[in-house]
Structure formats: structure tokens, C-alpha cells
Scaffold this active site. Structure first.
Site, PDB file in Angstrom:
ATOM      1  N   ASN A 178       0.859  -1.177   0.000  1.00 23.85           N
ATOM      2  CA  ASN A 178       0.000   0.000   0.000  1.00 23.85           C
ATOM      3  C   ASN A 178       0.901   1.233   0.000  1.00 23.85           C
ATOM      4  OD1 ASN A 178      -1.790   2.050   0.534  1.00 23.85           O
ATOM      5  ND2 ASN A 178      -2.277   1.391   2.628  1.00 23.85           N
ATOM      6  N   LYS A 231       0.080   4.246  -0.253  1.00 30.65           N
ATOM      7  CA  LYS A 231      -0.579   5.426   0.331  1.00 30.65           C
ATOM      8  C   LYS A 231      -0.366   6.639  -0.576  1.00 30.65           C
ATOM      9  CE  LYS A 231       0.010   3.317   4.817  1.00 30.65           C
ATOM     10  NZ  LYS A 231       0.065   3.490   6.255  1.00 30.65           N
ATOM     11  N   HIS A 246      -9.366   1.061   5.080  1.00 30.91           N
ATOM     12  CA  HIS A 246      -8.081   1.192   5.775  1.00 30.91           C
ATOM     13  C   HIS A 246      -8.276   2.094   7.002  1.00 30.91           C
ATOM     14  CE1 HIS A 246      -3.960   2.402   6.619  1.00 30.91           C
ATOM     15  NE2 HIS A 246      -3.605   1.297   5.977  1.00 30.91           N
ATOM     16  N   GLU A 258      -6.705   4.464   8.131  1.00 28.08           N
ATOM     17  CA  GLU A 258      -6.538   5.906   7.878  1.00 28.08           C
ATOM     18  C   GLU A 258      -7.817   6.502   7.293  1.00 28.08           C
ATOM     19  OE1 GLU A 258      -2.953   5.481   5.633  1.00 28.08           O
ATOM     20  OE2 GLU A 258      -1.899   4.916   7.470  1.00 28.08           O
ATOM     21  N   GLU A 273      -5.175  -5.229  10.742  1.00 34.10           N
ATOM     22  CA  GLU A 273      -4.127  -4.235  10.953  1.00 34.10           C
ATOM     23  C   GLU A 273      -4.371  -3.504  12.269  1.00 34.10           C
ATOM     24  OE1 GLU A 273      -2.308  -3.016   6.950  1.00 34.10           O
ATOM     25  OE2 GLU A 273      -4.016  -1.713   7.298  1.00 34.10           O
ATOM     26  N   GLY A 282       2.679   1.929  10.832  1.00 30.50           N
ATOM     27  CA  GLY A 282       3.621   3.042  10.673  1.00 30.50           C
ATOM     28  C   GLY A 282       4.327   3.437  11.953  1.00 30.50           C
ATOM     29  N   SER A 313       3.670  -2.516  10.315  1.00 30.12           N
ATOM     30  CA  SER A 313       5.128  -2.555  10.420  1.00 30.12           C
ATOM     31  C   SER A 313       5.740  -3.900  10.019  1.00 30.12           C
ATOM     32  CB  SER A 313       5.569  -2.148  11.829  1.00 30.12           C
ATOM     33  OG  SER A 313       5.091  -0.843  12.130  1.00 30.12           O
ATOM     34  N   GLY A 331       2.786  -1.257   4.341  1.00 25.17           N
ATOM     35  CA  GLY A 331       2.797   0.168   4.044  1.00 25.17           C
ATOM     36  C   GLY A 331       4.211   0.643   3.774  1.00 25.17           C
TER      37      GLY A 331
HETATM   38  C1  PEP Z   1      -0.681  -0.026   6.315  1.00 26.54           C
HETATM   39  O1  PEP Z   1      -0.877   1.163   6.358  1.00 26.54           O
HETATM   40  O2  PEP Z   1      -1.479  -0.779   5.717  1.00 26.54           O
HETATM   41  C2  PEP Z   1       0.499  -0.544   6.981  1.00 26.54           C
HETATM   42  C3  PEP Z   1       0.498  -1.758   7.398  1.00 26.54           C
HETATM   43  O3  PEP Z   1       1.528   0.364   7.170  1.00 26.54           O
HETATM   44  P1  PEP Z   1       2.997   0.017   7.767  1.00 26.54           P
HETATM   45  O4  PEP Z   1       3.470  -1.258   7.087  1.00 26.54           O
HETATM   46  O5  PEP Z   1       3.827   1.207   7.381  1.00 26.54           O
HETATM   47  O6  PEP Z   1       2.824  -0.153   9.209  1.00 26.54           O
END
Ligand code: PEP
Length: 254
Positions: free
Chosen positions: A12, A14, A98, A100, A170, A176, A216, A237
Site C-alpha cells: 500500500n 498510500k 483502511h 486511515e 491491521e 507506521g 510494520s 505500508g
Molecule cells: C498499512 O498502512 O497498511 C500498513 C500496514 O503500514 P505500515 O506497514 O507502514 O505499518
């Protein structure tokens, strides 16, 4: 890794990458992962890069995903993107709900389920995200939150559509932040999600649905997470913005 469900690893991006940057990324990625047959690999660029990235990966084993779409099929919805428009670029997957978008656009479970039905009508597979906040985990309501997000976001899906749907667990506190859920913590919630799926659609369907982990994920923790019995891939992400990191996550997960 020995599992009946084929792993799905999606990146992703973003709101990152110009078209030129996205093309550089996928060019390297194609080189690094072109031999991989064991895992479904997906990149989800921003809308503006879908067209060019699509052309670049067309003959590769990498599939295209979008990060969002409208619940409507077309019409007077300024700024929105319809499923049929995504299909023009051979988009196969769309990330829905998601955290966000739940947080900044206040997307609700019921909106997400409408979007999922619209995606299915266009034969695009939704990747439906669920996850608890740190506060919810610390108040010990993780399963209540996840159970209600799953039931709400999947409302109205037939069992056939369920088989073409991916869930991404998630934990919001792990996105993040560099904090990954331990593989035990993740497995516990994945198993719980499969139990809810089984209540909704029966055991046979529940066993076939892919549930990704996101939060992460990095080259160093991918193998351990993917080795859990109910973890069927990753939604990545930050680490998906770098071809080397993303390809190592894929290669380490085989
Ligand atoms: C995401 O936003 O879907 C995600 C998992 O981000 P990150 O891997 O940066 O934690």
C-alpha cells in the site's frame, strides 16, 4: 510455506510516489520477484500512477490494486473514482476501510460493505481492513471491536463473494509505528476472525478466506508472521515504498 491458502502480499503506497518514482519502484520489483509463483504479489499505487504502473507490470507476476473506490457506480460524485474506471487499468484488488480512511474520512462499516458489494459487482477483489486502536486493546475490547467491524463491513456479501474477499487485520497501533504485533498476538486475532467468518458463512468458506496481517511488516519479521497458521499474507505500508525491502518480504515469506 505449507498452507492451503496461497499467501497474498500487497504493498500500500498510500499518498506516495509520482508516476516516475512508481515506475522506478516496479521496474526493480519485477526484476527481484519475477520467479515467485508461490505468492500472489500486489502493488497499490495512488490513482494517478495506476495507468502507467499497470503497463509496466502487465507481463509480470505482479497484480494491480487500488487504495479506495466509490460505493457508487458513476454519476455526480465529484472527486470519486468508480470501480469500472479502475478496471480500465486492470485493477484486480481494492483496499477498503483502511484505518486511515476510517479515521480521516470517517468511513463506517456500513459504507465499507457498500463499497465491497460494488467492487464485487465489477469483479474487483476487496481487501477489507479491520483493526483495534491501542486504547481498545488496553481496555480488552479487541475481539468486540474486530467482531463488529467484520460483521459490519462484510454485511450482505454472499459466500461466493466471501471467497473472493481478502481481510487485512491491521492493529492501528502497529501501523507506521515500527511496533509489530507479536506473531502470537496476530495469530490470536486471525484465528478469532476465522471463527467469526465461520459463524457467518460456515467452516468450509472460512477456511478458504485469506487473512493478511498489516502493521510494520519488514523483511526481518515477515517469515515468523507468515508461519502462523491463520496468517495468509501481509498488507505492507512503509516497507513497500522500497523495492528491496518489499521484495525481501516476499522472498522471506516463501
Ligand atoms: C498499512 O498502512 O497498511 C500498513 C500496514 O503500514 P505500515 O506497514 O507502514 O505499518
Amino acid at each position: 510455506m505449507d498452507k492451503d491458502r496461497k499467501l497474498l502480499i500487497a504493498g500500500n503506497w498510500k499518498m506516495n510516489k509520482t508516476v516516475a518514482e512508481g515506475l522506478d519502484l516496479v521496474q526493480e520489483l519485477v526484476r527481484e520477484v519475477n520467479q515467485v509463483k508461490e505468492i500472489d504479489i500486489v502493488v497499490c499505487p495512488p490513482f494517478t500512477a495506476l495507468s502507467e504502473v499497470s503497463k509496466k507490470i502487465i507481463e509480470s507476476n505482479i497484480r494491480l490494486g487500488a487504495q479506495n473506490m466509490s460505493e457508487h457506480t458513476g454519476g455526480a460524485y465529484t472527486g470519486e473514482i468508480a470501480a469500472e474506471m479502475l478496471k480500465e487499468f486492470l485493477v484486480r484488488y481494492v483496499i477498503l476501510g483502511h484505518s486511515e480512511r476510517r479515521q480521516y474520512q470517517e468511513e463506517s462499516d456500513s459504507l465499507i460493505s457498500k463499497k465491497a458489494l460494488t467492487a464485487h459487482a465489477a469483479s474487483i477483489k476487496p481487501i477489507i481492513c479491520v483493526g483495534e486502536t491501542l486504547e481498545q486493546r488496553e481496555s480488552d475490547v479487541t475481539k468486540d471491536v474486530i467482531g463488529s467491524q467484520i460483521r459490519g463491513s462484510l454485511a450482505g456479501l454472499t459466500s461466493e463473494q466471501m471467497l473472493e474477499t481478502v481481510i487485512a487485520y491491521e492493529p492501528v497501533w502497529a501501523i507506521g509505528t515500527g511496533k509489530t504485533a507479536s506473531s502470537e498476538q496476530a495469530q490470536e486475532v486471525h484465528h478469532f476472525i476465522r471463527t467469526v467468518l465461520s459463524e457467518l458463512h460456515g467452516d468450509t468458506i472460512a477456511k478458504q478466506v485469506r487473512i493478511q496481517y498489516g502493521g510494520s511488516v519488514k523483511p526481518g519479521n515477515a517469515r515468523e508472521l507468515m508461519s502462523q497458521p491463520d496468517i495468509d499474507g501481509a498488507l505492507v505500508g512503509g516497507a513497500s515504498l522500497d523495492a528491496k525491502n518489499f521484495s525481501e518480504i516476499v522472498l522471506n515469506s516463501i
